[in-house]
Design an enzyme around this catalytic site. Structure first.
Site, PDB file in Angstrom:
ATOM      1  N   LYS A 117       0.842  -1.190   0.000  1.00 51.44           N
ATOM      2  CA  LYS A 117       0.000   0.000   0.000  1.00 51.44           C
ATOM      3  C   LYS A 117       0.883   1.248   0.000  1.00 51.44           C
ATOM      4  CE  LYS A 117      -3.850   1.947   2.715  1.00 51.44           C
ATOM      5  NZ  LYS A 117      -4.701   1.680   3.909  1.00 51.44           N
ATOM      6  N   SER A 197      -9.455   1.732   3.250  1.00 58.35           N
ATOM      7  CA  SER A 197      -8.607   2.489   2.355  1.00 58.35           C
ATOM      8  C   SER A 197      -7.611   1.629   1.584  1.00 58.35           C
ATOM      9  CB  SER A 197      -7.843   3.561   3.138  1.00 58.35           C
ATOM     10  OG  SER A 197      -6.996   2.964   4.115  1.00 58.35           O
ATOM     11  N   SER A 221      -9.929  -0.855   7.267  1.00 59.24           N
ATOM     12  CA  SER A 221      -9.304  -0.602   5.966  1.00 59.24           C
ATOM     13  C   SER A 221      -8.570  -1.790   5.362  1.00 59.24           C
ATOM     14  CB  SER A 221      -8.344   0.583   6.067  1.00 59.24           C
ATOM     15  OG  SER A 221      -9.083   1.782   6.113  1.00 59.24           O
TER      16      SER A 221
END
Length: 532
Positions: A117, A197, A221
């Site tokens: 990420k 996210s 997330s």
């Protein structure tokens, strides 16, 4: 690293529900979906076996994933899940191959291409949180967890897109969107949301763009996008994985975790990432036996004799979810588990306090990160000013009121913050999850991870249907989302939750459930699904 707290009902991302309505019901799948991929759904053990037999090497595998990213992510259905390719990926793969030929295999991740990420620092790439303010920022060293992955032999393939600033910017944000990476698209229905996210990490794994990926979570997330994209996601106990080198929201709740197509692969990735780190004080709380060879503990009969509490709530009663949850309970019981219906004491009582904690800790943590890593913007106030100066690019769909609220928060010595932090953790942990486990002598709690993925509507926020992961997030306890089935072509996940440091047991239970259901199926890259 989170969808926004439930106080903001417009926020967050999620998924779909009901009995298995197959992908044949989706409409107009992309032609790219029909193109053969030689490593489709291949897991770590299978790929390692092929490398050991000399049938495959890391350079070949890395090249294959890079081609697939070019075909599906940058072109074709344009998933927009990968924000940057590691320019050294092929060289790293060649080094792993040379080590293998010399008789040195570092472990099960040796030569495996993994995505990170884009709030996790990894050289020589940027670390941006999806913001144009950090588009030229390159950390000078790897985050601690990236060091661990490289020591384990993983090849860092690139960085994944995310909800900008890990979805902590606005109450009307669109999950999976960043100014730098654009809108990540759900591979099961391209017009639907991937949740966030860690949207890019989940989509990339679901679409077979890497062996596995790393996400981060503050509240939902990892597990929400895992469920929405039909993969496995583990949010570890806070302190099991170092947060060094990760752009923060909350030191009380932040953690990185594995995202994979199977529980076995998630267990192997977690084993490589976990470990004490002097630069992250939270890891000092780790018990001596907290880090295991998680993969070696997995067994198909782990549900026999287990005691599991199923949380019945409004989310689980939704008509598209209830049949799948009932089916999951039946599977658990048939495998020898005792399943008891239960509730969380004081459920959601921590919600308001959680937001207070996040606002204070975000300001403190982000300012500290900016100073420590010498980023182009030096403070939260400077970031807010940057966004205003570049509003056309940074704020075309939603504003930055959460950043502004955080900037107005006081210091960590503020009595309001101290009280909120204590209340939130107590209500979610000892008086919440722990109380429920203790009352019926349970090994774990299960519930639907979240609801159905919704259509992405920029400028209108997220049609968030709710989630079951908030208590574990606030308490800092682990949660594991495993595919549960599909409703109208959209995946749904089953969430396993336990007390602190219970990852080995959760992975055992999740693996056994996964082996009995085999609920995951690859996405069809459909343009849409029937209205629901």
């Amino acid at each position: 690293m989170r969808p926004i707290p439930k106080s903001f009902r417009l926020l967050l991302p999620v998924l779909a529900a009901a009995l298995c309505c197959a992908c044949q019901r989706t409409s107009s799948a992309s032609p790219a979906a029909a193109q053969p991929f030689p490593y489709q759904e291949a897991g770590i053990a299978e790929l390692q076996a092929r490398m050991t037999a000399g049938e495959l090497d890391s350079v070949t595998l890395t090249d294959a994933y890079l081609r697939r990213i070019a075909e599906l992510d940058r072109a074709g259905p344009t998933l927009r899940s990968v924000i940057e390719i590691n320019p050294a990926a092929r060289r790293e793969a060649a080094q792993r191959d040379a080590e293998r030929r010399a008789g040195r295999v570092r472990g099960p991740l040796h030569g495996m291409p993994v995505l990170l990420k884009d709030n996790i620092g990894a050289t020589p790439m940027h670390n941006t949180a999806g913001s144009l303010a950090l588009k030229n920022f390159r950390p000078q060293r790897d985050a601690f967890l990236v060091q661990r992955l490289r020591e384990a032999g993983a090849v860092i393939l690139g960085k994944t897109n995310l909800s900008e600033w890990a979805n902590f910017r606005s109450t009307r944000s669109t999950s999976g969107w960043s100014a730098l990476g654009g809108q990540t698209r759900n591979p099961y229905a391209l017009d639907h949301n991937p949740c966030g996210s860690s949207s890019g990490s989940a989509v990339a794994v679901a679409a077979n763009l890497a062996v596995a990926a790393v996400g981060t979570e503050t509240d939902g997330s990892i597990v929400c996008p895992a469920a929405a994209n039909g993969i496995v996601g583990l949010k570890p106990t806070v302190g099991l994985v170092s947060r060094d080198g990760i752009i923060p929201i909350s030191f009380s709740q932040d953690t990185a975790g594995p995202m994979a197509r199977s529980v076995a692969d998630a267990a192997l990735l977690l084993g490589a990432m976990a470990g004490r780190d002097e630069s992250d004080p939270a890891t000092a709380a780790m018990p001596g036996r907290a880090v295991y060879d998680y993969g070696a503990r997995l067994r198909p009969d782990a549900l026999r004799g287990a005691r599991i509490g199923v949380l019945r709530n409004a989310l689980g009663d939704r008509p598209e979810i209830r049949p799948l949850l009932d089916q999951a309970v039946a599977v658990l019981r048939a495998a020898g588990a005792t399943v008891i219906e239960t509730t969380l004491p004081g459920e959601d009582g921590w919600e308001k306090d959680e937001l207070t904690v996040l606002l204070y800790e975000f300001k403190h943590g982000l300012n500290r990160y900016f100073g420590q890593w010498r980023t182009p913007v030096g403070s939260l106030g400077a970031l807010i000013a940057f966004n205003r100066a570049h509003a056309a690019q940074e704020m075309p769909f939603f504003a930055q009121e959460l950043l502004e609220q955080a900037d107005a928060a006081g210091s960590l010595n503020d009595p309001a913050y101290i009280a909120a932090r204590g209340n939130a953790r107590r209500l979610a942990g000892p008086e919440g999850i722990d109380a429920a486990l203790r009352a019926d002598r349970l090994d774990a709690l299960v519930a639907p991870t979240t609801g159905a993925a919704w259509r992405t509507t920029p400028g209108q926020g997220d049609a968030y249907p709710g989630g079951s992961y908030g208590a574990a997030a606030v308490a800092g306890y682990p949660s594991l989302s495993v595919p549960m089935g599909h409703a109208d072509g959209l995946p749904l996940g089953l969430l396993f939750m336990g007390t602190a440091w219970s990852e080995p047991r959760l992975l055992e239970l999740g693996h056994a459930y996964e082996q009995l259901t085999r609920a995951r199926r690859p996405p069809a890259l459909a343009d849409t699904v029937p209205a629901h």
